[in-house]
Design an enzyme around this catalytic site. Structure first.
Site, mmCIF file in Angstrom:
data_model
loop_
_atom_site.group_PDB
_atom_site.id
_atom_site.type_symbol
_atom_site.label_atom_id
_atom_site.label_comp_id
_atom_site.label_asym_id
_atom_site.label_seq_id
_atom_site.Cartn_x
_atom_site.Cartn_y
_atom_site.Cartn_z
ATOM 1 C CG HIS A 1 -14.472 -8.691 28.757
ATOM 2 N ND1 HIS A 1 -13.675 -8.409 29.841
ATOM 3 C CD2 HIS A 1 -13.924 -8.013 27.711
ATOM 4 C CE1 HIS A 1 -12.699 -7.604 29.475
ATOM 5 N NE2 HIS A 1 -12.831 -7.344 28.183
ATOM 6 C CD GLU B 1 -16.099 -12.002 32.878
ATOM 7 O OE1 GLU B 1 -15.153 -12.127 33.666
ATOM 8 O OE2 GLU B 1 -15.941 -11.741 31.664
ATOM 9 C CB CYS C 1 -11.486 -7.136 33.747
ATOM 10 S SG CYS C 1 -12.953 -6.599 32.838
ATOM 11 C CB CYS D 1 -16.417 -8.219 33.930
ATOM 12 S SG CYS D 1 -16.146 -8.348 32.141
#
Length: 160
Positions: free
Chosen positions: A56, A58, A86, A89
């Site tokens: 992801h 992040e 999410c 993260c």
């Protein structure tokens, strides 16, 4: 933090979301800055590119910023991200000791705050971080919506 600074860094995150879209990745862009406003990381999702569910924007930003400052502790650093983080993260950002998270679009189906998990407020955890959402919400939402519309359109065009 001044609103102009938030908008500036969110604009960069949005640019990276557009780059992700162009690479057929879910369009999420992220920026990490230090307490002086210096950019430590600019990333976007790379799950498809690397075939890694953890890539992801992040997570990649945490890795990039940590390498740059040679520490896993991103104390007094801020994250700007085009989509609500999410749960994975959000937990990673807490572990990295990020101070503030500023996000664009809310994610009612996958966001750690929208789902009510609120890891950033859990009193049992040793690090508290601040989470602020809705910056450039419409613009950020449109990027994600357009991406999934294009995916559905291309899916329906495939021969059966």
């Amino acid at each position: 933090m001044k609103f102009d600074q938030i908008n500036y860094f969110m604009s960069i995150a949005i640019d990276y979301a557009h780059q992700a879209f162009a690479r057929d990745e879910v369009p999420v862009g992220a920026v990490i800055t230090n307490k002086h406003g210096d950019i430590l990381a600019k990333t976007h999702n790379e799950k498809e590119l690397n075939q890694n569910a953890c890539h992801h924007a992040e997570i990649l930003a945490i890795e990039e910023a940590s390498k740059k400052i040679k520490s896993w502790r991103l104390i007094d650093c801020d994250l700007y991200v085009s989509l609500e983080p999410c749960p994975m993260c959000l937990a990673a950002l807490s572990q990295a000791r990020v101070k503030n998270i500023y996000f664009g679009a809310y994610d009612p189906k996958g966001g750690g705050v929208s789902l009510g998990l609120n890891l950033h407020k859990d009193k049992r955890l040793n690090h508290k971080l601040n989470v602020f959402g809705g910056f450039k919400h419409i613009e950020c939402s449109m990027i994600v919506s357009n991406f999934f519309k294009s995916k559905r359109k291309s899916y329906h065009k495939k021969p059966k």
